[in-house]
Design a protein around this motif. Structure first.
Motif, PDB file in Angstrom:
ATOM      1  N   LYS A 287      29.767  50.535  45.636  1.00  0.00           N
ATOM      2  CA  LYS A 287      29.898  50.560  44.189  1.00  0.00           C
ATOM      3  C   LYS A 287      30.325  49.192  43.659  1.00  0.00           C
ATOM      4  N   GLN A 288      29.941  48.930  42.414  1.00  0.00           N
ATOM      5  CA  GLN A 288      30.393  47.797  41.599  1.00  0.00           C
ATOM      6  C   GLN A 288      29.908  46.434  42.082  1.00  0.00           C
ATOM      7  N   GLU A 289      29.203  46.372  43.197  1.00  0.00           N
ATOM      8  CA  GLU A 289      28.609  45.100  43.583  1.00  0.00           C
ATOM      9  C   GLU A 289      27.378  44.841  42.704  1.00  0.00           C
ATOM     10  N   ASN A 317      30.304  45.524  37.942  1.00  0.00           N
ATOM     11  CA  ASN A 317      31.367  44.825  37.220  1.00  0.00           C
ATOM     12  C   ASN A 317      30.754  43.710  36.380  1.00  0.00           C
ATOM     13  N   ILE A 318      30.177  44.103  35.256  1.00  0.00           N
ATOM     14  CA  ILE A 318      29.599  43.145  34.318  1.00  0.00           C
ATOM     15  C   ILE A 318      29.859  43.680  32.920  1.00  0.00           C
ATOM     16  N   ASN A 319      30.115  42.783  31.993  1.00  0.00           N
ATOM     17  CA  ASN A 319      30.504  43.178  30.641  1.00  0.00           C
ATOM     18  C   ASN A 319      29.306  43.344  29.725  1.00  0.00           C
ATOM     19  N   TYR A 320      29.448  44.310  28.809  1.00  0.00           N
ATOM     20  CA  TYR A 320      28.563  44.475  27.655  1.00  0.00           C
ATOM     21  C   TYR A 320      27.161  44.969  28.000  1.00  0.00           C
ATOM     22  N   PHE A 728      36.100  34.858  41.501  1.00  0.00           N
ATOM     23  CA  PHE A 728      35.627  35.781  42.542  1.00  0.00           C
ATOM     24  C   PHE A 728      34.819  36.939  41.974  1.00  0.00           C
ATOM     25  N   GLN A 729      34.829  37.114  40.655  1.00  0.00           N
ATOM     26  CA  GLN A 729      34.006  38.147  40.009  1.00  0.00           C
ATOM     27  C   GLN A 729      34.314  39.558  40.519  1.00  0.00           C
ATOM     28  N   GLY A 730      35.575  39.828  40.880  1.00  0.00           N
ATOM     29  CA  GLY A 730      35.951  41.163  41.325  1.00  0.00           C
ATOM     30  C   GLY A 730      35.667  41.434  42.788  1.00  0.00           C
ATOM     31  N   LEU A 731      35.464  40.394  43.575  1.00  0.00           N
ATOM     32  CA  LEU A 731      35.110  40.561  44.991  1.00  0.00           C
ATOM     33  C   LEU A 731      36.123  41.428  45.735  1.00  0.00           C
ATOM     34  N   PHE A 732      37.402  41.256  45.443  1.00  0.00           N
ATOM     35  CA  PHE A 732      38.437  42.012  46.144  1.00  0.00           C
ATOM     36  C   PHE A 732      38.872  43.248  45.358  1.00  0.00           C
ATOM     37  N   LEU A 733      39.094  43.101  44.056  1.00  0.00           N
ATOM     38  CA  LEU A 733      39.596  44.223  43.257  1.00  0.00           C
ATOM     39  C   LEU A 733      38.572  45.343  43.154  1.00  0.00           C
ATOM     40  N   LYS A 735      37.030  46.627  45.436  1.00  0.00           N
ATOM     41  CA  LYS A 735      37.107  47.466  46.629  1.00  0.00           C
ATOM     42  C   LYS A 735      38.386  48.303  46.670  1.00  0.00           C
ATOM     43  N   ILE A 736      39.217  48.172  45.641  1.00  0.00           N
ATOM     44  CA  ILE A 736      40.449  48.973  45.550  1.00  0.00           C
ATOM     45  C   ILE A 736      40.190  50.104  44.571  1.00  0.00           C
ATOM     46  N   PRO A 737      40.189  51.362  45.025  1.00  0.00           N
ATOM     47  CA  PRO A 737      39.765  52.478  44.174  1.00  0.00           C
ATOM     48  C   PRO A 737      40.454  52.533  42.812  1.00  0.00           C
ATOM     49  N   LEU A 738      41.777  52.395  42.773  1.00  0.00           N
ATOM     50  CA  LEU A 738      42.483  52.519  41.505  1.00  0.00           C
ATOM     51  C   LEU A 738      42.242  51.329  40.587  1.00  0.00           C
ATOM     52  N   MET A 739      41.953  50.155  41.152  1.00  0.00           N
ATOM     53  CA  MET A 739      41.712  48.962  40.352  1.00  0.00           C
ATOM     54  C   MET A 739      40.260  48.849  39.905  1.00  0.00           C
ATOM     55  N   ARG A 740      39.383  49.527  40.614  1.00  0.00           N
ATOM     56  CA  ARG A 740      37.955  49.394  40.362  1.00  0.00           C
ATOM     57  C   ARG A 740      37.582  49.756  38.932  1.00  0.00           C
TER      58      ARG A 740
END
Length: 821
Positions: A287-289, A317-320, A728-733, A735-740
């Motif tokens: 997800k989110q990649e 994870n992209i805006n708009y 990093f464009q969300g590379l790490f966050l 992958k964290i379920p609550l932060m996703r």
């Protein structure tokens, strides 16, 4: 930027929505397909118009959509293990048709299934092995003609919005409301543009040119805007590993490392024309990649892509951008090579799925494709990548009816009339001014524009409360000459400040302009060019230290700017300035017996700027322009000569400054930015004329300043600095379920500076208390989160050196407002 063409578009983005009427001339069908027993959605079901080659497959949620300009009376769905079904389709209407498929039961002999390789994987490997042969960027040269059509629609049109009082005079437009087969949202077309162009490409040396030969834009007759109706600004090449959909880093479904990001399924095989092809579906692994979902058809001998549909993965994870769909169709050229034939792009721009937003739709047809052709000399000599012919704006409907490869529907043709009708409504002009004020910070009154409004009131320790009135001539006055001025008053220092100037534009593209300006006003020396100005209200409320370091400056400037070709320009500037001291910023020289005080520091100088940014693109207004960036480094070289005895100038000196900036996309790992800046001062000068390193005493993050450094803290006559920032464009966050769910993105940065400061300068003027040289490296670093509520960035910053200086912050938070995808 002073443009009129975006205003009415923005007006409709904000104000115009409604309706449940439907008058489409295209047959549109969307729906879902379920298992009749389990009621679970069925992916990869074949859906086609009966007796046609127009079809698709359902996605992992069982969803499908189809559109056609031709008439077919039914759609057929089929899938292995289920009974085939068909349904009647109503011509020229939008309809939603769902299916519940019943399974078929067969009695089979016992079979043994042994583990083996996914049959889609060998096909994928062959596609990758043959990518270079079919990638148009690897061809030596080619030309083609293309037809482009771009449409913008307001979406989520509802009855409640239609009944708003502001729309009372615009009710006639709601006859044009339609429904999208892709999203099911109602929409209102408000803008359409068409263009024909000739495109040329040469690989070595790399040369790319597009000549727009004909263009038509609803409601607009602006050749500058016409440059964006062609091919060059809207490029997606599926044969590249990474694709840019407003932001770089999307992984192509046929990337060399596609197996790391996608799951592939062999769905079907069939003839397309006389070519046997395989159909492969793909879905993202995580997800989110920045990935897609969809399917493609590939030829079984050349392993060229024949057709492909890509839809942006959910929760990216992209805006708009709420949704994005791209469809490409290729055709064989010279038997074994395949080239793009048709392209369709669809964007759904929304803050959320149910808020007001708009669709962007683009259709491109590629014609008269010729490979291995020599680029004509007159095309090679063109300075810009994109050229709009002087007579390119053609509003003659007979011309477009004759030459466009696909006929417009009656509704599409009526968009041109609708936009013209809207602009004739008297209240439209008022709406345009109001929206223009918020977008451009000025309010238009006839021949003048008042503003900018954010400078009307501010406050600081020198002036106290400051009132400023300013304005400039509007485009109604002239589209070649802009005159501007301002006047301000500080209630604490009881002094009037003022300024004025003009800009005359001889040519917009390539740019040739002359300007002059005089200001008698306070300035913050040692402030970056990117910083909020001191008479900005937001500077006043975001200041972290009381600012006693402002100085009064009499500043006169005249400059000539010449753009020689795309990306290369010069500016020659003469500048006279007289800087006054203050109690806090004294100009003095202490001797053994006495102290000499100076009334001012006066300098006259000439600066030559050389700027090179290969392939840089601009959005050009009548006077100003906004850079759309480049994927190449941006190089700036400044050479300054101080002219002694010119207008009472007191010093002869020379300055050299070189900067190198580059943004490097790194695919799924985000992107990296860096800036290298170096310079030297030749001569002996008072400290206000040395290099005062850019400090920042506000809580606003400034990329071009040292955010933990104070004003007047460091000066140099020789220096080099480095700024590095990685997003990093969300590379790490991700992958964290609550932060996703928050879609926050990580960013880290660091800045360093080292320089020298000769003691000879103190022979002219004492350095003020707290001004240091930077013989040892000055360092600061930060860790931040961006994309907070989609617009905020917060950095935690640490100062890593010179920690013994007074009145400094060793740790601090900095805030930025930014609009990024």
């Amino acid at each position: 930027m002073r443009n009129k063409f975006p205003f009415w578009i923005i007006i409709f983005l904000i104000f115009i929505f409604n309706g449940n009427q439907n008058f489409a001339q295209i047959t549109k069908v969307r729906g879902k397909i379920f298992d009749a027993v389990t009621h679970e959605p069925i992916p990869f079901v074949n859906v086609t118009f009966k007796n046609s080659t127009i079809g698709t497959i359902t996605n992992t949620d069982g969803e499908y959509f189809l559109e056609t300009r031709n008439y077919y009376d039914s759609i057929v769905v089929s899938f292995v293990g289920y009974k085939k079904q068909s349904r009647f389709v109503s011509k020229n209407h939008f309809q939603e048709i769902n299916f519940s498929l019943e399974s078929t039961i067969f009695e089979l002999q016992e079979i043994v299934v042994l583990p083996t390789e996914n049959p889609a994987h060998p096909i994928l490997r062959n596609i990758i092995a043959n990518k270079k042969k079919h990638n148009p960027r690897k061809f030596d040269s080619y030309t083609y003609k293309l037809y482009n059509k771009v449409e913008i629609d307001i979406n989520n049109v509802d009855k409640e919005f239609r009944e708003q009082r502001l729309l009372r005079n615009f009710q006639f437009i709601f006859d044009y409301v339609d429904t999208s087969a892709i999203t099911g949202k109602s929409y209102l077309p408000i803008f359409i543009t068409e263009s024909f162009s000739d495109y040329y490409f040469n690989r070595n040396p790399k040369t790319e040119r597009e000549i727009i030969t004909a263009t038509k834009i609803s409601g607009v007759e602006n050749a500058s805007l016409s440059q964006f109706t062609g091919k060059m600004y809207q490029k997606i090449n599926i044969y590249e590993n990474y694709l840019t959909v407003f932001e770089p880093g999307f992984v192509s479904p046929i990337a060399d490392f596609g197996l790391m990001y996608y799951k592939y399924y062999l769905i079907d095989s069939a003839f397309i024309g006389n070519k046997w092809c395989y159909q492969i579906s793909y879905i993202p692994k995580r997800k989110q990649e920045r990935t897609f979902r969809g399917d493609f058809w590939v030829n079984d001998t050349t392993f060229a892509i024949v057709k492909i549909q890509m839809r942006m993965s959910k929760e990216v994870n992209i805006n708009y951008i709420n949704d994005f769909v791209a469809e490409y169709e290729f055709k064989p050229v010279k038997d074994s090579l395949w080239f793009l034939k048709n392209e369709k792009l669809f964007f759904d721009f929304n803050l959320t799925d149910k808020t007001l937003g708009f669709f962007g739709k683009k259709t491109t047809n590629y014609m008269d494709i010729q490979l291995d052709t020599e680029m004509p000399d007159h095309v090679t000599k063109i300075n810009d990548n994109v050229i709009v012919l002087e007579d390119a704006i053609i509003n003659d409907e007979e011309y477009w009816d004759k030459y466009r490869p696909i006929n417009l529907t009656p509704k599409e043709k009526d968009i041109y009339k609708m936009v013209d009708s809207i602009q004739l409504v008297p209240i439209y002009r008022t709406y345009e001014k109001i929206v223009g004020m918020f977008a451009m910070y000025h309010y238009e009154v006839g021949l003048f524009e008042l503003g900018p409004y954010y400078k009307l009131f501010s406050f600081n320790e020198i002036e106290g409360n400051r009132i400023r009135l300013g304005g400039r001539t509007s485009n109604n006055f002239s589209t070649n000459l802009m005159i501007y001025s301002h006047a301000a008053y500080g209630e604490k220092d009881n002094r009037f400040k003022y300024g004025g100037g003009f800009l005359y534009l001889f040519n917009n593209n390539p740019r040739l302009a002359i300007g002059t300006e005089y200001k008698h006003d306070i300035q913050q020396l040692g402030q970056s060019s990117n910083a909020l100005t001191e008479d900005n209200f937001f500077t006043s409320i975001l200041r972290r230290n009381p600012n006693y370091k402002l100085t009064m400056v009499n500043d006169f400037r005249v400059d000539v700017e010449k753009e020689w070709f795309q990306g290369f320009s010069n500016k020659l500037e003469f500048n006279y300035k007289s800087i006054e001291p203050t109690t806090y910023i004294p100009f003095q020289k202490s001797n053994v017996t006495d102290t000499v005080f100076y009334d001012n520091v006066t300098a006259s100088e000439v600066t030559l700027n050389i700027r090179y940014a290969k392939n840089e693109k601009y959005l050009r207004g009548e006077f100003e322009r906004v850079s759309l960036g480049t994927d190449k480094p941006v190089i700036n070289i400044n050479f300054t000569a101080g002219l002694k005895n010119v207008f009472d100038s007191q010093y002869e000196y020379y300055k050299l400054n070189v900067s190198f900036a580059h943004k490097v996309p790194l695919g799924p790992f985000g992107y990296f930015k860096y800036i290298i800046d170096a310079g030297q001062v030749f001569g002996t000068l008072p400290y206000p004329l040395l290099k005062l390193h850019e400090g920042n005493e506000t809580y606003a993050f400034d990329r071009y300043a040292f955010n933990m450094m104070n004003y007047y803290e460091f000066a140099s006559d020789r220096y080099v600095s480095l700024y590095a920032e990685h997003h990093f464009q969300g590379l790490f966050l991700n992958k964290i379920p609550l932060m996703r769910k928050l879609k926050w993105r990580e960013v880290v940065s660091a800045k360093g500076l080292i320089g020298e400061l000769s003691n000879r300068h103190e022979n002219i003027m004492d350095f003020p208390e707290g001004l240091y040289q930077v013989n040892d490296p000055y360092l600061e670093a930060s860790v931040g989160i961006e994309n907070i509520l989609k617009i905020f960035r917060v950095d935690a910053m640490w100062r890593l050196s010179y920690l013994d200086h007074e009145d400094i912050e060793k740790f601090g938070l900095r805030l930025a407002v930014q609009f990024v995808f």
